[in-house]
Design a protein around this motif. Structure first.
Motif, short mmCIF file in Angstrom:
data_model
loop_
_atom_site.label_atom_id
_atom_site.label_comp_id
_atom_site.label_asym_id
_atom_site.label_seq_id
_atom_site.Cartn_x
_atom_site.Cartn_y
_atom_site.Cartn_z
N GLY A 60 0.80 -1.22 0.00
CA GLY A 60 0.00 0.00 0.00
C GLY A 60 0.83 1.27 0.00
N GLY A 61 2.13 1.15 -0.25
CA GLY A 61 3.02 2.30 -0.20
C GLY A 61 3.27 2.96 -1.54
N ASP A 62 4.44 3.59 -1.65
CA ASP A 62 4.76 4.41 -2.82
C ASP A 62 6.19 4.14 -3.27
N LEU A 63 6.55 4.68 -4.46
CA LEU A 63 7.82 4.27 -5.06
C LEU A 63 8.28 5.24 -6.14
N PRO A 64 9.45 5.87 -5.97
CA PRO A 64 10.12 6.51 -7.10
C PRO A 64 11.27 5.61 -7.60
N VAL A 65 11.45 5.58 -8.90
CA VAL A 65 12.52 4.81 -9.54
C VAL A 65 13.28 5.72 -10.50
N ILE A 66 14.60 5.62 -10.50
CA ILE A 66 15.40 6.24 -11.55
C ILE A 66 16.16 5.14 -12.25
N PHE A 67 16.11 5.13 -13.57
CA PHE A 67 16.77 4.05 -14.32
C PHE A 67 17.35 4.58 -15.62
N ALA A 68 18.20 3.76 -16.21
CA ALA A 68 18.71 4.02 -17.55
C ALA A 68 18.88 2.68 -18.25
N ARG A 69 18.50 2.63 -19.50
CA ARG A 69 18.66 1.42 -20.30
C ARG A 69 20.06 1.42 -20.93
N GLY A 70 20.64 0.23 -21.02
CA GLY A 70 21.96 0.11 -21.62
C GLY A 70 21.98 0.48 -23.09
N ASP A 71 20.84 0.32 -23.78
CA ASP A 71 20.78 0.63 -25.21
C ASP A 71 20.31 2.05 -25.48
N ASP A 72 20.19 2.84 -24.41
CA ASP A 72 19.62 4.17 -24.55
C ASP A 72 20.44 5.22 -23.80
N LYS A 73 20.83 4.89 -22.56
CA LYS A 73 21.68 5.72 -21.70
C LYS A 73 20.94 6.86 -21.00
N ARG A 74 19.78 7.26 -21.49
CA ARG A 74 19.10 8.42 -20.92
C ARG A 74 18.47 8.08 -19.57
N PRO A 75 18.82 8.82 -18.51
CA PRO A 75 18.19 8.58 -17.22
C PRO A 75 16.72 8.99 -17.25
N THR A 76 15.88 8.19 -16.60
CA THR A 76 14.44 8.43 -16.59
C THR A 76 13.90 8.19 -15.19
N VAL A 77 12.96 9.01 -14.78
CA VAL A 77 12.26 8.82 -13.51
C VAL A 77 10.92 8.16 -13.78
N LEU A 78 10.61 7.12 -13.02
CA LEU A 78 9.27 6.55 -13.00
C LEU A 78 8.66 6.91 -11.65
#
Length: 587
Positions: A60-78
Motif C-alpha cells: 500500500g506504499g509508494d515508489l520513485p525509480v530512476i533508471f537508464a537502459r543500456g541501449d539508450d543511456k538516458r536517465p528516466t524517472v518513474l
C-alpha cells in the motif's frame, strides 16, 4: 593501502544487486541468473521487500525509480508516488479539528502507487512474466520467512495499538496472539493470495497480462477492497477514530508517470534526481553549495560545512519544494544563487531556518500548529520520526541493480508500513500515510491539495560519467536520505573511496529543520553523529556551537550502491552493514 571494510566491494562482469535485505538481493540475483534483465530483477526484489520488511514498506506504499537502459543511456524517472485523494482538502481536515494530517490511520492515505509502478516498470522495461518475478514474494508470504529483530521489536512497540484498536492488524502480525520472535518464521497468506490473483491475470501477451494485473489493482478487486475498508473509522495518531477519504475512484484515476530527472554536475559526474515533488533536488543543492570548497572527509571543518550547507538546502526544501508549485529549480541550482548562499556559512553553527529568495521571490515557511499532539507507539508514530533524537530506525527500503547489458535501476520503495494503518483483511496489507508530509496551511509549496503528490522524502539517485550511467544508489531514512547519500558521494567522488569504503565511513546528519513526519518537530543546531567520528571531531563541533547527539557506532544510514565501469566491462556492488541485513550480491 586499501582501508579495512566490513565486507569487500564486489566486482564482476555479469550483474549486481544491492538491497536493504539479503532475501530481496538474492531474489533479484536469481532473476538475473535466469536471464532476466535489471528491471525484472528490481521488480522481483521490490515485491520481496514488501513481504520481508513489512515495517519498512508494503504493497500500500509508494515508489520513485530512476533508471537508464543500456541501449539508450538516458536517465528516466518513474513516479510511483500517488496523489492526494479528491476528497482530501485542507478545509475537510480542519473541519475535523485537525491542525496536522495524522501520522497514522486512513486520513493520511494517498493513492497507493508502489505496486502500479513496479508493474509498469516490468511491462515497459522488463522481459519476464509477472508470475515469474512475483513467485519469490508469493513464496515468502505463503511459506514464511525469518523474522529479523527489527521486525519483532517494531511489532512489540505497536502491539498495544493492534490489541486495542487495530484488530485486523493483530490478526496478521500477532499470530497465535503473540509478538513473533526474532528468528521465527512468519507468514502472510492473504498477501500471498493477493499477489497470486495479480499473477494469474490473463491476457494474450506478456504486456496484456501485466495490464490485466494493473486493472485488477486500479479498478478491480484491490480498489474495491480499499474503497470498502476506508469507509470504516479507525483510531489514528490524532487520538480519535476517523474513516479515510480515499476511494476506488481515486485509485482508478491515477497511474504512474515517466519524467525527466533533475541533473547537476559535480566532480566529473552528472547526478540525477526526481523533481521537486520529492526532496531529491536537495542533494543537488547541497553539492552546489559545496562546489569548489576544500573538503577533507572526517575533519571538523568538513562536518561543519556539510551540516551548514544542509541547513540552507533543506530550508529551501521547506519553502520551495512541492507538486504543482512553481519551484525555481534553475535558480536554486545556479552558481550565482549558491555563491550568495555559501557566503552565509560562517565559522559557528546557525540556529536559524534560512530559506533563500531565488529570483527575488519571498519564501513562505510552514508554521507548526501549537496543538497537543500525542506521540507514542500506541498512536502509530512512524519509525522514521525520532531520527532527530538520535534514533535512526528508518522507514524505507532500497534496491539497486545493474546487469551485463548496462541497464541500471535505483528504487526507493516505502510507505504502507505495518504501523501505518490497519491491515485490510481481504488484501493482507495496509495503506500508507504519505499525506502526513503535507501541511494544513494555505499558500505553501506543500499544502495538502487534492490530485497533487505529497512531497515525499523518497530519493533514489542515478549518476552518469561521460554520458554513461555508472552509479545507482540510495539510503532509506526519511529526511536523512539525501544527507547520508551526500556523504557517500563525497567519500566516493572527493575522497576516492571505493563503494564499500564510502558506505562504511562514519556517518552523521543534522535535524535542524522540521521533520517531514508527524508531528513535524525540529531540533535547531543539532547534529546526530556516530561515535566513531571521533571524540576530537565531536568536541570540535561543540566548540563551533553545534548541539551534538552521539549515536552508537554503525547506527546511521542504510546505503546501497551498484556501479559499472564501461571501459573495463566491470560491474560493482556494495551494501550497508548497519542493521546487519543489507547485502549486495553479484558475479
Amino acid at each position: 593501502m586499501t582501508a579495512f571494510t566490513t565486507r569487500p566491494e564486489l566486482s564482476g562482469t555479469f550483474g549486481m544487486v544491492s538491497s536493504t535485505h539479503w532475501l530481496a538481493a538474492s531474489a533479484g540475483m536469481a532473476v538475473l541468473e535466469r536471464g532476466g534483465n535489471a528491471f525484472d530483477a528490481a521488480v522481483a526484489a521490490g515485491f520481496v521487500l514488501q513481504v520481508v520488511e513489512p515495517h519498512q514498506n508494503g504493497a500500500g506504499g509508494d515508489l520513485p525509480v530512476i533508471f537508464a537502459r543500456g541501449d539508450d543511456k538516458r536517465p528516466t524517472v518513474l513516479c510511483g508516488q500517488g496523489v492526494a485523494p479528491a476528497g482530501a482538502s485542507v478545509q475537510r481536515y480542519r473541519d475535523l479539528g485537525l491542525g496536522l494530517v495524522p501520522g497514522s490511520g486512513l486520513l493520511a492515505a494517498a493513492v497507493p502507487g508502489a505496486v502500479p509502478a513496479w508493474l509498469t516498470l516490468l511491462r515497459d522495461q522488463g522481459s519476464m512474466e509477472l508470475a515469474e518475478v512475483l513467485a519469490y514474494a508469493i513464496g515468502y508470504a505463503r511459506d514464511g520467512y525469518p523474522v529479523t529483530p527489527a521486525i519483532s521489536q517494531c511489532i512489540a512497540d505497536i502491539e498495544p495499538m493492534f490489541r486495542q484498536y487495530w484488530s485486523t492488524s493483530a490478526g496478521v502480525y500477532l499470530p497465535g496472539g503473540e509478538v513473533p520472535a526474532a528468528g521465527s518464521v512468519f507468514r502472510n497468506p492473504m498477501l500471498a493470495a493477493t499477489y497470486q490473483r495479480l499473477a494469474d491475470a490473463s491476457g494474450s501477451t506478456r504486456e496484456a497480462r501485466i495490464d490485466a494485473a494493473l486493472d485488477a489493482w486500479r479498478q478491480g478487486f484491490v480498489a474495491e477492497a480499499v474503497d470498502d475498508f476506508a469507509r470504516t473509522a479507525w483510531r489514528d495518531s490524532s487520538g480519535a477514530d476517523h474513516a479515510g477519504v480515499i476511494t476506488g475512484a481515486d485509485m482508478a484515476a491515477w497511474q504512474p508517470s515517466y519524467e525527466e530527472p533533475v541533473r547537476y554536475d559535480f566532480g566529473g559526474y552528472t547526478f540525477c534526481k526526481t523533481g521537486a515533488w520529492g526532496q531529491g533536488p536537495v542533494l543537488l543543492q547541497q553539492l552546489a553549495l559545496l562546489r569548489g570548497q576544500e573538503l577533507e572527509p572526517g575533519s571538523v571543518d568538513f562536518v561543519h560545512r556539510v551540516v551548514e550547507g544542509a541547513k540552507l538546502a533543506f530550508a529551501d526544501r521547506e519553502a520551495w519544494y512541492g507538486d504543482g508549485f512553481d519551484t525555481p529549480l534553475d535558480a536554486l541550482l545556479s552558481s550565482e544563487y549558491n555563491a550568495e548562499r555559501r557566503a552565509l556559512i560562517g565559522e559557528v553553527a546557525s540556529l536559524e531556518l534560512r530559506p533563500g529568495s531565488p529570483r527575488g521571490r519571498v519564501p513562505v515557511l510552514p508554521v507548526r500548529p501549537d496543538l497537543p499532539i500525542p506521540v507514542d507507539a500506541s498512536t502509530g508514530e512512524p519509525v522514521a520520526s525520532g531520527a532527530g533524537r538520535g534514533e535512526a530506525r528508518g522507514d524505507t527500503v532500497h534496491v539497486d541493480v545493474v546487469d551485463r547489458w548496462g541497464n541500471m535501476v535505483a528504487a526507493m520503495p516505502s510507505g504502507g508500513w505495518l504501523h501505518s494503518s490497519p491491515v485490510i483483511p481481504a488484501l493482507g496489507f495496509c495503506l500508507g500515510t504519505r499525506m502526513q508530509m503535507t501541511w494544513l496551511q494555505d499558500g505553501l509549496a506543500s499544502t495538502l491539495t487534492p490530485g497533487l503528490r505529497p512531497r515525499t522524502t523518497l530519493s533514489p539517485t542515478l549518476a552518469l560519467r561521460g554520458g554513461e550511467p555508472v552509479l545507482a544508489f540510495g539510503s532509506p531514512g526519511g529526511d536523512q536520505q539525501d544527507q547520508w547519500q551526500l556523504l557517500f558521494v563525497l567519500n566516493h567522488v572527493v575522497a576516492g573511496m571505493n563503494l564499500q569504503e564510502a558506505i562504511d565511513a562514519p556517518t552523521f546528519h543534522t535535524s535542524h529543520f522540521p521533520e517531514s513526519f508527524y508531528p513535524r518537530p525540529a531540533y535547531p543546531g543539532r547534529i546526530v553523529a556516530e561515535a566513531r567520528l571521533g571524540a576530537a571531531v565531536l568536541d570540535g563541533l561543540r566548540r563551533r556551537g553545534h548541539e551534538v547527539v552521539v549515536s552508537e557506532d554503525w547506527s546511521l544510514g542504510r546505503m546501497c550502491a551498484v556501479g559499472r565501469d564501461p571501459e573495463r566491462g566491470l560491474v560493482r556492488g556494495a551494501a550497508n552493514p548497519r542493521g546487519m541485513q543489507g547485502y549486495a550480491v553479484g558475479r
